[in-house]
Design a protein around this motif. Structure first.
Motif, short mmCIF file in Angstrom:
data_model
loop_
_atom_site.label_atom_id
_atom_site.label_comp_id
_atom_site.label_asym_id
_atom_site.label_seq_id
_atom_site.Cartn_x
_atom_site.Cartn_y
_atom_site.Cartn_z
N ALA A 1 -5.87 -0.99 2.12
CA ALA A 1 -5.31 0.31 1.75
C ALA A 1 -5.10 0.39 0.25
CB ALA A 1 -3.99 0.54 2.49
N GLY A 2 -5.64 1.45 -0.37
CA GLY A 2 -5.46 1.67 -1.80
C GLY A 2 -4.11 2.27 -2.11
N GLU A 3 -3.59 1.94 -3.30
CA GLU A 3 -2.26 2.42 -3.70
C GLU A 3 -2.34 3.17 -5.02
OE1 GLU A 3 -0.08 -1.19 -3.94
OE2 GLU A 3 -0.22 -1.64 -1.79
N ALA A 4 -1.31 3.97 -5.30
CA ALA A 4 -1.29 4.82 -6.49
C ALA A 4 -1.22 4.02 -7.78
CB ALA A 4 -0.13 5.80 -6.41
N ARG A 5 -0.62 2.84 -7.76
CA ARG A 5 -0.48 2.02 -8.97
C ARG A 5 -1.70 1.13 -9.23
NH1 ARG A 5 4.87 1.17 -10.73
NH2 ARG A 5 6.00 3.16 -10.58
N GLY A 6 -2.72 1.22 -8.39
CA GLY A 6 -3.93 0.42 -8.60
C GLY A 6 -4.04 -0.79 -7.70
N GLY A 7 -3.08 -1.04 -6.86
CA GLY A 7 -3.15 -2.17 -5.94
C GLY A 7 -3.95 -1.85 -4.70
N GLY B 1 -3.69 -3.23 -0.86
CA GLY B 1 -2.98 -4.07 0.09
C GLY B 1 -3.82 -4.38 1.30
N LEU B 2 -3.72 -5.61 1.82
CA LEU B 2 -4.42 -6.04 3.02
C LEU B 2 -3.39 -6.29 4.11
CD1 LEU B 2 -7.04 -8.48 1.45
CD2 LEU B 2 -7.36 -6.08 2.08
N TYR B 3 -3.52 -5.58 5.24
CA TYR B 3 -2.55 -5.63 6.32
C TYR B 3 -3.25 -6.06 7.61
CZ TYR B 3 -0.03 -2.66 3.00
OH TYR B 3 0.58 -2.14 1.87
N ASP B 4 -2.61 -6.96 8.34
CA ASP B 4 -3.13 -7.42 9.63
C ASP B 4 -2.24 -6.83 10.72
OD1 ASP B 4 -3.88 -8.84 11.96
OD2 ASP B 4 -4.60 -10.50 10.72
N ILE B 5 -2.88 -6.15 11.67
CA ILE B 5 -2.11 -5.49 12.72
C ILE B 5 -1.31 -6.48 13.55
CG2 ILE B 5 -3.97 -5.56 14.42
CD1 ILE B 5 -3.14 -2.76 15.30
N ARG B 6 -1.71 -7.74 13.53
CA ARG B 6 -1.03 -8.76 14.34
C ARG B 6 0.14 -9.41 13.60
NH1 ARG B 6 -6.54 -11.98 14.91
NH2 ARG B 6 -6.31 -11.54 12.67
N LYS B 7 0.30 -9.09 12.30
CA LYS B 7 1.34 -9.75 11.51
C LYS B 7 2.30 -8.71 10.93
CE LYS B 7 -1.73 -13.60 10.32
NZ LYS B 7 -2.34 -14.39 9.24
N LYS B 8 3.49 -9.14 10.63
CA LYS B 8 4.51 -8.23 10.13
C LYS B 8 4.48 -8.07 8.62
CE LYS B 8 7.81 -8.95 13.91
NZ LYS B 8 9.20 -9.33 14.26
#
Length: 473
Positions: free
Chosen positions: A233-239, A241-248
């Motif tokens: 997922a892209g962010e407004a500040r230029g980052g 993020g990588l998110y795993d649906i199985r992890k918090k």
């Protein structure tokens, strides 16, 4: 008849014959292309000088009494072996080759989009007016659901049953939903990004929120893309993020961009991730090692464009091909091959060069490769005149590419078909269905969506064995 042929010569396509009649020379022109005498007047004068019964008898036998026309034809000239055709022959062959009908694949957009008629229109009241947002998404698999974010609500429609369902609403603390993306592995899971930096995973049939993250900057979420259970997922500040649906917790974060990440796409094989921002920077990330991505996994140096890049598309039948589309004032489609990139991940001096560039002078808002034929689809916003003498290009509202859908052939990059004025305003985003045959476009100004038939799968032909033609007795 008392005449003698004295001389014959060819001038262009006209043959001139000189006859000696009664001691004086008479000139008669003959056109070899037609094969007849050109001057009847001369024949009348010539025939009246020596008319005899024998002449009349021969003329009646040949049927020339009334018409008084000689039929004359030169013997055909044989062209020597290896001799080249005349200019006229070459011109005729060229015209014949141009007039031959070009065979078009049944899967091509030239067959389906040429009608320029949409199949379905849906209202989207309250959709985001920002063309860099992603307010619609089409589910994968056989679920055939189209989800749309309207103000602080999310709705989805089952396109098979036409049933419309309200999934959820967002409060002020969460922000308005502006980015939607269905999970490909689990087609009933929908990722939602908001204006305040929150990301939530929803199980659509049960209307249950499965997981939730809040970005510490509280800035809006840009583009999102799934690869298995992992969402980028892209962010407004230029980052990124990588998110795993199985992890918090957040599993990784990429920080190479310096402005809002408005483009984010995993390759079909999941080995590469492409991200782009409003400064026109495109980064390619190498995930072939199978571990979580870091800033050191960028392939070569950053790829610079002359304007913001939102549209990204990986080729399904050639996974190393990446197409990018820029907006004002660049307005170009570029096609890259990641295999031509330097293998040194940390090298910032290696700049990936585009193998093909299509200059359109029009904002490109989304791109899609066809899974059925070698074609690339683009959607567009406003157009401008790049040749204008002013410092800033002058808008051209009547351009055929303004607010249009265009399809380009690969690798020739020729235009296959264009749907001019597909919407009354800029097409903000578009999504392709699971089988790659239909397209949904959305126009923020109209607050409307349209579905188009674009491609068709080629009919499957079973493999035949040579033994099928014979019978063993």
């Amino acid at each position: 008849m008392g005449t003698k042929l004295c001389q014959e010569r060819e001038l262009s396509q006209t043959t001139t014959h000189i006859f000696c009649v009664g001691g004086s020379h008479r000139r008669l022109q003959f056109t070899s292309r037609v094969g007849q005498w050109k001057s009847r007047e001369f024949f009348n004068r010539f025939a009246s000088l020596s008319v005899t019964p024998r002449t009349n008898r021969i003329a009646r036998t040949l049927g020339l009494v009334d018409d008084k026309i000689f039929s004359y034809k030169d013997a055909p000239k044989l062209r020597p072996l290896g001799a080249s055709n005349s200019i006229a022959d070459l011109r005729n062959e060229s015209l014949k080759s141009l007039s031959r009908s070009i065979s078009v694949q049944s899967s091509s957009a030239a067959v389906h989009l040429a009608k320029r008629q949409f199949l379905l229109a849906l209202d989207g009241p309250g959709v985001s007016k920002d063309v860099y947002d992603y307010p619609i998404s089409w589910s994968a698999g056989k679920t055939n659901l189209i989800a749309v974010a309207c103000n602080d609500d999310i709705y989805y429609q089952d396109l098979d049953t036409k049933a419309i369902t309200h999934m959820c609403s967002f409060d002020e603390e969460q922000g308005n939903p502006i980015s939607l993306e269905w999970c490909k592995d689990t087609p009933t899971t929908l990722a939602v990004g908001t204006t305040l930096g929150s990301i939530a995973f929803w199980d659509v049939p049960s209307k249950t929120r499965v997981n939730y993250w809040q970005d510490e900057t509280f800035n809006d979420i840009g583009a999102m893309s799934w690869s298995g259970p992992v969402l980028a997922a892209g962010e407004a500040r230029g980052g990124v993020g990588l998110y795993d649906i199985r992890k918090k917790d957040l599993i990784a974060k990429l920080t190479r961009h310096k402005s809002k990440v408005v483009g984010c796409r995993w390759s079909v094989d999941g080995l590469h991730l492409a991200t782009s921002d409003k400064q026109g920077i495109v980064n390619i990330w190498d995930a072939r090692a199978g571990k979580k991505l870091t800033n050191n996994d960028r392939m070569g140096g950053k790829v610079k464009h002359g304007s913001p890049v939102k549209a990204l598309a990986w080729c399904p039948w050639k996974p190393e091909l990446l197409a990018t589309g820029s907006t004002y004032p660049d307005g170009k489609i570029r096609i890259f091959n990641v295999k031509s990139t330097s293998t040194s991940r940390s090298s910032s001096s290696s700049i990936m060069k585009a193998e093909h560039t299509i200059s359109l002078s029009t904002s490109i808002t989304s791109l899609h490769w066809s899974p059925h034929c070698k074609e690339l689809l683009s959607t567009h916003g406003s157009s401008w005149n790049p040749q204008a003498s002013s410092a800033r290009p002058i808008p051209v509202p009547d351009s055929p590419l303004s607010n249009s859908i265009a399809v380009h052939a690969y690798p020739s990059c020729r235009k296959v078909v264009t749907v001019t004025k597909a919407h009354l305003g800029a097409i903000g985003h578009s999504v392709l269905n699971a089988d790659g045959t239909r397209l949904f476009t959305i126009c923020p100004i109209e607050e409307a969506m349209k579905m188009w038939k674009v491609w068709e799968a080629e009919p499957s032909v079973g493999r035949k064995s040579a033994f099928d033609r014979y019978v063993i007795r």
